[in-house]
Design a protein around this motif. Structure first.
Motif, PDB file in Angstrom:
ATOM      1  N   MET A   1       0.842  -1.196   0.000  1.00  0.00           N
ATOM      2  CA  MET A   1       0.000   0.000   0.000  1.00  0.00           C
ATOM      3  C   MET A   1       0.874   1.243   0.000  1.00  0.00           C
ATOM      4  O   MET A   1       1.828   1.350   0.753  1.00  0.00           O
ATOM      5  N   LYS A   2       0.542   2.171  -0.889  1.00  0.00           N
ATOM      6  CA  LYS A   2       1.257   3.440  -0.879  1.00  0.00           C
ATOM      7  C   LYS A   2       0.260   4.593  -0.987  1.00  0.00           C
ATOM      8  O   LYS A   2      -0.811   4.454  -1.584  1.00  0.00           O
ATOM      9  N   LYS A   3       0.627   5.696  -0.414  1.00  0.00           N
ATOM     10  CA  LYS A   3      -0.230   6.863  -0.411  1.00  0.00           C
ATOM     11  C   LYS A   3      -0.125   7.598  -1.737  1.00  0.00           C
ATOM     12  O   LYS A   3       0.954   7.679  -2.340  1.00  0.00           O
ATOM     13  N   ILE A   4      -1.253   8.129  -2.234  1.00  0.00           N
ATOM     14  CA  ILE A   4      -1.254   8.888  -3.480  1.00  0.00           C
ATOM     15  C   ILE A   4      -2.010  10.195  -3.286  1.00  0.00           C
ATOM     16  O   ILE A   4      -2.851  10.324  -2.389  1.00  0.00           O
ATOM     17  N   ILE A   5      -1.698  11.174  -4.145  1.00  0.00           N
ATOM     18  CA  ILE A   5      -2.386  12.454  -4.160  1.00  0.00           C
ATOM     19  C   ILE A   5      -2.696  12.791  -5.615  1.00  0.00           C
ATOM     20  O   ILE A   5      -1.818  12.709  -6.476  1.00  0.00           O
ATOM     21  N   ILE A   6      -3.940  13.144  -5.894  1.00  0.00           N
ATOM     22  CA  ILE A   6      -4.384  13.468  -7.237  1.00  0.00           C
ATOM     23  C   ILE A   6      -4.856  14.918  -7.246  1.00  0.00           C
ATOM     24  O   ILE A   6      -5.603  15.338  -6.352  1.00  0.00           O
ATOM     25  N   GLU A   7      -4.431  15.698  -8.233  1.00  0.00           N
ATOM     26  CA  GLU A   7      -4.878  17.088  -8.333  1.00  0.00           C
ATOM     27  C   GLU A   7      -6.098  17.172  -9.243  1.00  0.00           C
ATOM     28  O   GLU A   7      -6.060  16.731 -10.392  1.00  0.00           O
ATOM     29  N   ILE A   8      -7.184  17.707  -8.720  1.00  0.00           N
ATOM     30  CA  ILE A   8      -8.431  17.873  -9.469  1.00  0.00           C
ATOM     31  C   ILE A   8      -8.954  19.285  -9.238  1.00  0.00           C
ATOM     32  O   ILE A   8      -9.224  19.675  -8.098  1.00  0.00           O
ATOM     33  N   ASP A   9      -9.105  20.040 -10.301  1.00  0.00           N
ATOM     34  CA  ASP A   9      -9.687  21.394 -10.222  1.00  0.00           C
ATOM     35  C   ASP A   9      -9.000  22.276  -9.195  1.00  0.00           C
ATOM     36  O   ASP A   9      -9.646  23.014  -8.434  1.00  0.00           O
ATOM     37  N   GLY A  10      -7.683  22.203  -9.130  1.00  0.00           N
ATOM     38  CA  GLY A  10      -6.929  23.050  -8.218  1.00  0.00           C
ATOM     39  C   GLY A  10      -6.929  22.606  -6.775  1.00  0.00           C
ATOM     40  O   GLY A  10      -6.373  23.279  -5.905  1.00  0.00           O
ATOM     41  N   SER A  11      -7.571  21.461  -6.488  1.00  0.00           N
ATOM     42  CA  SER A  11      -7.564  20.911  -5.142  1.00  0.00           C
ATOM     43  C   SER A  11      -6.951  19.514  -5.196  1.00  0.00           C
ATOM     44  O   SER A  11      -6.540  19.046  -6.265  1.00  0.00           O
ATOM     45  N   TYR A  12      -6.882  18.849  -4.054  1.00  0.00           N
ATOM     46  CA  TYR A  12      -6.203  17.562  -3.989  1.00  0.00           C
ATOM     47  C   TYR A  12      -7.101  16.473  -3.418  1.00  0.00           C
ATOM     48  O   TYR A  12      -7.847  16.701  -2.466  1.00  0.00           O
ATOM     49  N   VAL A  13      -7.009  15.314  -4.040  1.00  0.00           N
ATOM     50  CA  VAL A  13      -7.715  14.125  -3.588  1.00  0.00           C
ATOM     51  C   VAL A  13      -6.671  13.161  -3.043  1.00  0.00           C
ATOM     52  O   VAL A  13      -5.712  12.812  -3.739  1.00  0.00           O
ATOM     53  N   HIS A  14      -6.855  12.744  -1.801  1.00  0.00           N
ATOM     54  CA  HIS A  14      -5.900  11.825  -1.172  1.00  0.00           C
ATOM     55  C   HIS A  14      -6.442  10.398  -1.231  1.00  0.00           C
ATOM     56  O   HIS A  14      -7.661  10.185  -1.274  1.00  0.00           O
ATOM     57  N   GLY A  15      -5.521   9.459  -1.221  1.00  0.00           N
ATOM     58  CA  GLY A  15      -5.939   8.063  -1.241  1.00  0.00           C
ATOM     59  C   GLY A  15      -4.781   7.104  -1.095  1.00  0.00           C
ATOM     60  O   GLY A  15      -3.659   7.503  -0.745  1.00  0.00           O
ATOM     61  N   PHE A  16      -5.055   5.836  -1.393  1.00  0.00           N
ATOM     62  CA  PHE A  16      -4.056   4.781  -1.260  1.00  0.00           C
ATOM     63  C   PHE A  16      -4.140   3.855  -2.464  1.00  0.00           C
ATOM     64  O   PHE A  16      -5.204   3.686  -3.068  1.00  0.00           O
ATOM     65  N   GLU A  17      -3.021   3.235  -2.783  1.00  0.00           N
ATOM     66  CA  GLU A  17      -2.926   2.391  -3.975  1.00  0.00           C
ATOM     67  C   GLU A  17      -2.318   1.047  -3.610  1.00  0.00           C
ATOM     68  O   GLU A  17      -1.388   0.962  -2.808  1.00  0.00           O
ATOM     69  N   TRP A  18      -2.864  -0.006  -4.210  1.00  0.00           N
ATOM     70  CA  TRP A  18      -2.356  -1.363  -4.031  1.00  0.00           C
ATOM     71  C   TRP A  18      -2.212  -2.030  -5.406  1.00  0.00           C
ATOM     72  O   TRP A  18      -2.967  -1.720  -6.332  1.00  0.00           O
ATOM     73  N   GLY A  19      -1.291  -2.978  -5.515  1.00  0.00           N
ATOM     74  CA  GLY A  19      -1.209  -3.803  -6.707  1.00  0.00           C
ATOM     75  C   GLY A  19      -0.438  -3.186  -7.858  1.00  0.00           C
ATOM     76  O   GLY A  19       0.099  -2.078  -7.773  1.00  0.00           O
ATOM     77  N   ASP A  20      -0.400  -3.923  -8.959  1.00  0.00           N
ATOM     78  CA  ASP A  20       0.356  -3.566 -10.152  1.00  0.00           C
ATOM     79  C   ASP A  20      -0.532  -2.840 -11.158  1.00  0.00           C
ATOM     80  O   ASP A  20      -1.650  -3.281 -11.440  1.00  0.00           O
ATOM     81  N   ARG A  21      -0.035  -1.767 -11.738  1.00  0.00           N
ATOM     82  CA  ARG A  21      -0.824  -0.959 -12.661  1.00  0.00           C
ATOM     83  C   ARG A  21      -1.136  -1.677 -13.973  1.00  0.00           C
ATOM     84  O   ARG A  21      -1.975  -1.211 -14.745  1.00  0.00           O
ATOM     85  N   SER A  22      -0.470  -2.780 -14.249  1.00  0.00           N
ATOM     86  CA  SER A  22      -0.779  -3.540 -15.460  1.00  0.00           C
ATOM     87  C   SER A  22      -2.042  -4.379 -15.302  1.00  0.00           C
ATOM     88  O   SER A  22      -2.584  -4.889 -16.282  1.00  0.00           O
ATOM     89  N   GLN A  23      -2.519  -4.509 -14.064  1.00  0.00           N
ATOM     90  CA  GLN A  23      -3.733  -5.284 -13.783  1.00  0.00           C
ATOM     91  C   GLN A  23      -4.974  -4.384 -13.934  1.00  0.00           C
ATOM     92  O   GLN A  23      -4.869  -3.155 -13.951  1.00  0.00           O
ATOM     93  N   PRO A  24      -6.168  -4.973 -14.048  1.00  0.00           N
ATOM     94  CA  PRO A  24      -7.391  -4.167 -14.142  1.00  0.00           C
ATOM     95  C   PRO A  24      -7.537  -3.215 -12.950  1.00  0.00           C
ATOM     96  O   PRO A  24      -7.293  -3.610 -11.809  1.00  0.00           O
ATOM     97  N   THR A  25      -7.925  -1.991 -13.220  1.00  0.00           N
ATOM     98  CA  THR A  25      -8.032  -0.977 -12.165  1.00  0.00           C
ATOM     99  C   THR A  25      -9.398  -1.016 -11.491  1.00  0.00           C
ATOM    100  O   THR A  25     -10.436  -1.073 -12.149  1.00  0.00           O
ATOM    101  N   VAL A  26      -9.370  -0.971 -10.172  1.00  0.00           N
ATOM    102  CA  VAL A  26     -10.569  -0.921  -9.344  1.00  0.00           C
ATOM    103  C   VAL A  26     -10.490   0.341  -8.487  1.00  0.00           C
ATOM    104  O   VAL A  26      -9.507   0.551  -7.779  1.00  0.00           O
ATOM    105  N   ILE A  27     -11.517   1.175  -8.547  1.00  0.00           N
ATOM    106  CA  ILE A  27     -11.568   2.373  -7.719  1.00  0.00           C
ATOM    107  C   ILE A  27     -12.582   2.149  -6.607  1.00  0.00           C
ATOM    108  O   ILE A  27     -13.713   1.724  -6.854  1.00  0.00           O
ATOM    109  N   LEU A  28     -12.152   2.420  -5.373  1.00  0.00           N
ATOM    110  CA  LEU A  28     -12.929   2.109  -4.178  1.00  0.00           C
ATOM    111  C   LEU A  28     -13.471   3.389  -3.544  1.00  0.00           C
ATOM    112  O   LEU A  28     -12.724   4.348  -3.329  1.00  0.00           O
TER     113      LEU A  28
END
Length: 293
Positions: A1-28
């Motif tokens: 698990m690693k922490k991620i930050i996404i920039e959307i419309d000048g603000s930030y969305v925080h979250g966490f990521e697991w697994g390999d990016r070559s696998q199908p993506t699931v958003i929780l």
């Protein structure tokens, strides 16, 4: 698990990521007053076969709240989620949502079906507060305000004990999640999600019930629902069948015995097994398109 930050419309969305990016993506997508770590146990179980990203929804966890209450309407929120999804993947994704997050996944799928492979709804999106004629919107919002006030404790340990009783089990993952639900205040700890945020979300759920968009949903759906309290079983079964009959896509419904609204915390092994089985069956049927590097 690693922490991620996404920039959307000048603000930030925080979250966490697991697994390999070559696998199908699931958003929780977590439920009301919870945070991205609400899915940590499930994500750990799925990470060998899927690329998972769990986000803090606006006003929860470390993601800042919207500036205006009207932004929590599903009309606005689905547009916001679309920006999040397309920033994370250039191919369709799977969505897993609990409670409010399940309703959001369903609403999003009704508007952006080309971006969704399918959705898992964990005890949400099929029951509606507005179905109770004895409860007005004003009464519901007052109840929620009172609930926010009551979730104020002198010490974090007091909130921990409450959650232990509610869930019926405990783990390091649940402890981290529960700690992240709260923030320090002058006289102790309280929910990170503010009263105005909670009220705005509940107003949206009341005024924009998912039953109004069932007929617009044309993606595979898997509803995993609770069975407690027993007195509500008739309503649950009826509401689930209404959804199954009205959505355009395939809809599978399962229940986990002796579970309440937070069934993925109460019986994580059973929930993981059923969700993983459905996802893999669907992935095999659709074939796997590799996501972005």
């Amino acid at each position: 698990m690693k922490k991620i930050i996404i920039e959307i419309d000048g603000s930030y969305v925080h979250g966490f990521e697991w697994g390999d990016r070559s696998q199908p993506t699931v958003i929780l997508l977590h439920g009301l007053t919870n945070n991205a770590l609400g899915f940590s146990e499930m994500a750990e179980g799925l990470k060998d076969s899927f690329h998972l990203i769990s986000i803090d929804l606006p006003g929860h966890g470390e993601t800042p709240p919207f500036n205006e209450d009207k932004s929590y309407s599903f009309e606005f929120l689905t547009e916001w989620l679309h920006k999040v999804c397309t920033s994370l993947s250039d191919v369709p994704v799977w969505l897993i949502g609990h409670s409010w997050g399940a309703a959001l996944a369903l609403q999003y799928s009704s508007q952006f079906s080309k971006m969704v492979k399918g959705i898992v709804m964990i005890d949400g999106g099929y029951l509606h507060s507005s179905d109770d004629p004895s409860l007005t919107l004003e009464e519901l919002l007052e109840q929620m305000s009172q609930w926010v006030v009551e979730n104020h404790y002198r010490k974090l340990e007091e909130y921990e004990q409450k959650k232990k009783r509610e869930i019926g089990r405990w783990s390091k993952d649940l402890e981290q999640m529960v700690h992240r639900d709260m923030e320090e205040r002058k006289n102790g700890v309280a929910l990170r999600a503010s009263d105005s945020t909670v009220r705005a979300i509940m107003e949206s759920l009341y005024q924009e019930p998912c039953k109004e968009i069932f007929h617009m949903v044309n993606v595979p759906i898997y509803l995993l629902r609770a069975t407690l309290p027993v007195a509500d079983e008739t309503n649950r079964k009826h509401a689930a069948n209404v959804m199954r009959n009205e959505v355009k896509g395939e809809c599978r419904i399962d229940a986990i015995p002796q579970t309440g609204h937070v069934l993925h915390w109460q019986k994580p092994k059973e929930a993981l097994y059923m969700v993983e089985r459905w996802l893999k069956e669907q992935t095999k049927q659709k074939g796997h398109t590799q996501g972005p590097e």
